[in-house]
Scaffold this motif. Sequence first.
Motif, PDB file in Angstrom:
ATOM      1  N   ARG A 116      32.587  23.429  19.316  1.00 43.09           N
ATOM      2  CA  ARG A 116      33.585  22.541  19.920  1.00 43.09           C
ATOM      3  C   ARG A 116      34.949  23.228  20.020  1.00 43.09           C
ATOM      4  NH1 ARG A 116      37.706  19.743  18.661  1.00 43.09           N
ATOM      5  NH2 ARG A 116      37.573  20.175  16.455  1.00 43.09           N
ATOM      6  N   ARG A 117      35.357  23.913  18.946  1.00 41.31           N
ATOM      7  CA  ARG A 117      36.670  24.579  18.963  1.00 41.31           C
ATOM      8  C   ARG A 117      36.697  25.721  19.968  1.00 41.31           C
ATOM      9  NH1 ARG A 117      37.382  24.792  12.732  1.00 41.31           N
ATOM     10  NH2 ARG A 117      37.001  26.973  13.141  1.00 41.31           N
ATOM     11  N   PHE A 118      35.618  26.518  20.009  1.00 44.13           N
ATOM     12  CA  PHE A 118      35.574  27.623  20.960  1.00 44.13           C
ATOM     13  C   PHE A 118      35.565  27.090  22.388  1.00 44.13           C
ATOM     14  CE2 PHE A 118      33.364  31.247  23.113  1.00 44.13           C
ATOM     15  CZ  PHE A 118      34.416  32.128  23.003  1.00 44.13           C
ATOM     16  N   ARG A 119      34.859  26.005  22.616  1.00 45.15           N
ATOM     17  CA  ARG A 119      34.836  25.390  23.950  1.00 45.15           C
ATOM     18  C   ARG A 119      36.240  24.937  24.358  1.00 45.15           C
ATOM     19  NH1 ARG A 119      33.193  19.876  25.644  1.00 45.15           N
ATOM     20  NH2 ARG A 119      32.941  20.034  27.887  1.00 45.15           N
ATOM     21  N   GLN A 120      36.984  24.370  23.423  1.00 42.03           N
ATOM     22  CA  GLN A 120      38.371  23.971  23.717  1.00 42.03           C
ATOM     23  C   GLN A 120      39.212  25.179  24.114  1.00 42.03           C
ATOM     24  OE1 GLN A 120      39.457  21.929  20.085  1.00 42.03           O
ATOM     25  NE2 GLN A 120      39.332  19.949  21.110  1.00 42.03           N
ATOM     26  N   GLU A 121      39.042  26.293  23.410  1.00 39.18           N
ATOM     27  CA  GLU A 121      39.787  27.508  23.751  1.00 39.18           C
ATOM     28  C   GLU A 121      39.413  28.001  25.148  1.00 39.18           C
ATOM     29  OE1 GLU A 121      42.257  29.554  22.423  1.00 39.18           O
ATOM     30  OE2 GLU A 121      42.575  27.764  21.224  1.00 39.18           O
ATOM     31  N   LEU A 122      38.126  27.984  25.463  1.00 41.81           N
ATOM     32  CA  LEU A 122      37.706  28.409  26.801  1.00 41.81           C
ATOM     33  C   LEU A 122      38.263  27.475  27.869  1.00 41.81           C
ATOM     34  CD1 LEU A 122      33.986  29.483  26.260  1.00 41.81           C
ATOM     35  CD2 LEU A 122      35.963  30.956  26.654  1.00 41.81           C
ATOM     36  N   LYS A 123      38.268  26.183  27.593  1.00 49.36           N
ATOM     37  CA  LYS A 123      38.827  25.229  28.564  1.00 49.36           C
ATOM     38  C   LYS A 123      40.319  25.489  28.772  1.00 49.36           C
ATOM     39  CE  LYS A 123      37.549  20.904  28.569  1.00 49.36           C
ATOM     40  NZ  LYS A 123      37.169  19.549  28.123  1.00 49.36           N
ATOM     41  N   ALA A 124      41.019  25.837  27.686  1.00 44.17           N
ATOM     42  CA  ALA A 124      42.450  26.138  27.805  1.00 44.17           C
ATOM     43  C   ALA A 124      42.667  27.372  28.676  1.00 44.17           C
ATOM     44  CB  ALA A 124      43.080  26.347  26.423  1.00 44.17           C
ATOM     45  N   MET A 125      41.738  28.322  28.612  1.00 42.45           N
ATOM     46  CA  MET A 125      41.855  29.524  29.441  1.00 42.45           C
ATOM     47  C   MET A 125      41.737  29.204  30.925  1.00 42.45           C
ATOM     48  SD  MET A 125      39.490  32.301  27.459  1.00 42.45           S
ATOM     49  CE  MET A 125      39.762  33.598  28.674  1.00 42.45           C
ATOM     50  N   THR A 126      40.976  28.180  31.256  1.00 40.33           N
ATOM     51  CA  THR A 126      40.718  27.882  32.666  1.00 40.33           C
ATOM     52  C   THR A 126      41.567  26.730  33.189  1.00 40.33           C
ATOM     53  OG1 THR A 126      38.862  26.436  32.093  1.00 40.33           O
ATOM     54  CG2 THR A 126      38.353  28.745  32.588  1.00 40.33           C
ATOM     55  N   ALA A 127      42.472  26.216  32.368  1.00 33.92           N
ATOM     56  CA  ALA A 127      43.355  25.143  32.838  1.00 33.92           C
ATOM     57  C   ALA A 127      44.202  25.675  33.985  1.00 33.92           C
ATOM     58  CB  ALA A 127      44.241  24.647  31.703  1.00 33.92           C
ATOM     59  N   ARG A 128      44.243  24.934  35.046  1.00 36.72           N
ATOM     60  CA  ARG A 128      45.008  25.371  36.220  1.00 36.72           C
ATOM     61  C   ARG A 128      46.496  25.216  35.955  1.00 36.72           C
ATOM     62  NH1 ARG A 128      41.862  28.037  39.895  1.00 36.72           N
ATOM     63  NH2 ARG A 128      39.862  27.014  40.035  1.00 36.72           N
TER      64      ARG A 128
END
Length: 137
Positions: A116-128
């Motif tokens: 879950r935490r790693f997924r949040q970090e990846l989502k933050a990387m792709t935030a427009r």
Amino acid sequence: MKMGPKNHETEIHNASRRYDEVLHVRFSAVELERLRAMADRESVTVSEVVRRLVRTEAGFLPAATDELRPSIEEATDQLRRVGVNFNQAVRAMNEGRVPYDEDLERALIAVGELVRRFRQELKAMTARPRKPRQVEV
């Protein structure tokens, strides 16, 4: 590209929801000029440039490039699926469909939290990032 008032309000609302803390920082004229040049090259706001620089120095994953974005979004989706599988395994144990094992449950929960935490970090990387407002002339 002209941005209508409603689109701009939506962008501000989305950014406000993502970033709930505000920090006011002073820069010299030269520093601000360089930040603006960086923002212009990337077609983002000065705030986004500063945020990226801070995230890099703080050890966060960097913002994804357009080339990497599809791969990172795919990895994020795969991690979501892994998390769903972990939740199903724990639920099956709790409902008695499989033999309960306390150590296994703790391990599944711990790994699920890491996913879950790693997924949040990846989502933050792709935030427009927000694009700078277009000034009408």
